[in-house]
Design an enzyme around this catalytic site. Structure first.
Site, short mmCIF file in Angstrom:
data_model
loop_
_atom_site.label_atom_id
_atom_site.label_comp_id
_atom_site.label_asym_id
_atom_site.label_seq_id
_atom_site.Cartn_x
_atom_site.Cartn_y
_atom_site.Cartn_z
N ARG A 108 0.86 -1.18 0.00
CA ARG A 108 0.00 0.00 0.00
C ARG A 108 0.90 1.23 0.00
O ARG A 108 2.03 1.19 0.50
CB ARG A 108 -0.91 0.01 1.23
CG ARG A 108 -1.87 -1.18 1.30
CD ARG A 108 -2.68 -1.14 2.59
NE ARG A 108 -3.60 -2.28 2.66
CZ ARG A 108 -3.28 -3.47 3.14
NH1 ARG A 108 -2.05 -3.70 3.60
NH2 ARG A 108 -4.17 -4.45 3.16
N LYS A 113 -2.15 -2.63 7.69
CA LYS A 113 -3.59 -2.60 7.93
C LYS A 113 -4.04 -3.85 8.69
O LYS A 113 -4.92 -3.78 9.55
CB LYS A 113 -4.33 -2.51 6.59
CG LYS A 113 -5.83 -2.36 6.71
CD LYS A 113 -6.46 -2.23 5.33
CE LYS A 113 -7.98 -2.12 5.42
NZ LYS A 113 -8.59 -2.02 4.07
N HIS A 130 -3.82 3.37 -5.00
CA HIS A 130 -4.13 1.94 -4.83
C HIS A 130 -4.05 1.19 -6.15
O HIS A 130 -3.97 -0.04 -6.17
CB HIS A 130 -5.52 1.76 -4.22
CG HIS A 130 -5.60 0.59 -3.28
ND1 HIS A 130 -4.86 0.52 -2.12
CD2 HIS A 130 -6.31 -0.57 -3.34
CE1 HIS A 130 -5.12 -0.63 -1.50
NE2 HIS A 130 -5.98 -1.30 -2.22
N ARG A 137 -1.05 -1.14 -6.27
CA ARG A 137 -1.22 -2.45 -5.61
C ARG A 137 -2.02 -3.39 -6.51
O ARG A 137 -1.68 -4.56 -6.65
CB ARG A 137 -1.92 -2.22 -4.28
CG ARG A 137 -2.10 -3.46 -3.40
CD ARG A 137 -2.55 -3.00 -2.02
NE ARG A 137 -3.11 -4.04 -1.18
CZ ARG A 137 -2.41 -4.83 -0.37
NH1 ARG A 137 -1.09 -4.71 -0.34
NH2 ARG A 137 -3.00 -5.73 0.39
N HIS A 158 -3.27 -10.23 2.93
CA HIS A 158 -4.71 -10.40 3.14
C HIS A 158 -4.96 -11.47 4.21
O HIS A 158 -4.41 -12.57 4.14
CB HIS A 158 -5.40 -10.83 1.84
CG HIS A 158 -5.50 -9.74 0.84
ND1 HIS A 158 -5.71 -9.98 -0.51
CD2 HIS A 158 -5.44 -8.39 0.98
CE1 HIS A 158 -5.76 -8.82 -1.15
NE2 HIS A 158 -5.60 -7.85 -0.28
N TYR A 178 -8.49 -11.35 -7.82
CA TYR A 178 -7.46 -11.30 -8.85
C TYR A 178 -7.32 -12.62 -9.60
O TYR A 178 -6.54 -12.71 -10.55
CB TYR A 178 -6.09 -10.95 -8.22
CG TYR A 178 -6.08 -9.63 -7.50
CD1 TYR A 178 -6.11 -8.42 -8.21
CD2 TYR A 178 -6.03 -9.56 -6.11
CE1 TYR A 178 -6.09 -7.20 -7.55
CE2 TYR A 178 -6.01 -8.35 -5.44
CZ TYR A 178 -6.04 -7.17 -6.16
OH TYR A 178 -6.04 -5.97 -5.51
#
Length: 342
Positions: free
Chosen positions: A211, A234, A284, A287, A310, A319
């Site tokens: 990020r 995050k 973003h 990314r 994630h 994706y």
């Protein structure tokens, strides 16, 4: 006396569920049998639902939100931001007694938010108060979490008033990603802008899938031979991502905090290109570009999950369709697979 006859001929059922400080129940009936049955039924319900016998909870919704923040919310990465959003919701609901809040109240609040009839706390122009379904969904999830967390902490014993409210179904977001020519165009624009910090942050994001904020706050201690370690992420978990030799060579001479703030410079550099992005996406896109090219080049979806950090594979699965063999059998197994056009 729990049940007594009135001068009108009716029977009054008047009792406290569990002692002098508990909830008082009063109700009139035409016959004594109905009054007795009601008392027995209510006391039976109170045994299975303890809150029926407790003293009425008169706390305002704002008090519960503040309590949630003090006991839990302040430890969240975006705790202050979430608190601000909850306060907007609370104001839009007119800060009711929390125990009186119903699913119907929130449904009507949500309707008014979508119509732009409630001040969103950010704009003075009422035309900008109109919320999107995704916005009210997040507000609902935040408020729902307040009641659930306080219940877990033993600070709330009543039912969650939002537990029967279904969120709106959200359309899957369109994702912007850059082609190789666009990547070269963007890097050239960053260099033209004359900001080496900007160019290097963009390179880090494209090489590691980081990020923007993770890359922008990198320090020299997070760089080791051919690896970058991202902290304060995050997901609150550190992750280490390999980098190519050329990027390591470019970053290794730097000391202390590697880059200075240059987010606005990125927007200016992007404006110098012909690249058009989906609304709401700026940095973003870097990314998304890393993840898209990773899968197009034959990458493993589980490896991608770890690289991106994630916690849930569902986030990474968006994706999956970039993989070269994704749904490829549709070409060979469809009913016209052997058809030759004339």
């Amino acid at each position: 006396m729990a049940i007594k006859k009135l001068t009108t001929g009716d029977w009054l059922c008047d009792f406290r569920v569990d002692g002098a400080e508990s909830r008082r129940v009063r109700k009139k009936f035409t016959t004594k049998g109905e009054a007795v049955a009601f008392e027995q039924h209510y006391r039976g319900e109170a045994k299975n639902k303890p809150w029926l016998g407790e003293k009425e909870d008169r706390r305002k919704l704002s008090e519960l939100i503040e309590l949630w923040y003090n006991l839990h919310g302040q430890a969240l990465v975006a705790g202050k931001s979430r608190l601000a959003k909850l306060q907007i919701v609370c104001s839009g609901l007119n800060d009711p007694v929390a125990a009186h809040l119903t699913a119907r109240d929130f449904a009507h609040y949500r309707d008014r938010r979508l119509k732009g009839e409630i001040d969103n706390g950010y704009h003075t122009d009422p035309q900008k108060w109109i919320a999107k379904p995704i916005t009210v969904n997040r507000e609902q999830q935040y408020l729902d979490a307040v009641f659930n967390e306080l219940k877990r902490l033993g600070e709330w014993t009543l039912p969650n008033p939002l537990e029967t409210v279904r969120v709106f179904k959200e359309a899957e977001k369109e994702m912007s990603w850059l082609t190789l020519p666009q990547i070269h165009e963007l890097l050239k624009a960053c260099e033209t802008h004359g900001n080496i910090n900007l160019t290097r942050i963009v390179k880090v994001c494209l090489v590691t899938g980081a990020r923007w904020s993770e890359a922008a706050r990198l320090t020299r201690s997070q760089l080791s031979p051919h690896k970058l370690t991202f902290t304060k992420t995050k997901g609150r978990k550190n992750r280490t991502v390999p980098i190519p030799q050329w990027l390591y060579n470019e970053l290794s001479p730097l000391q202390g905090k590697m880059f200075r703030y240059c987010y606005h410079e990125f927007k200016k550099a992007l404006a110098l290109t012909d690249i058009q992005l989906v609304e709401g996406q700026k940095t973003h896109v870097l990314r998304h570009t890393f993840a898209s090219h990773f899968m197009m080049n034959g990458g493993n979806i589980l490896v991608l999950q770890k690289v991106l950090g994630h916690s849930n594979i569902r986030e990474t699965m968006r994706y999956a369709h970039f993989a070269p063999d994704h749904l490829e059998e549709a070409v060979t197994l469809n009913p016209l697979a052997g058809y030759v056009s004339r």
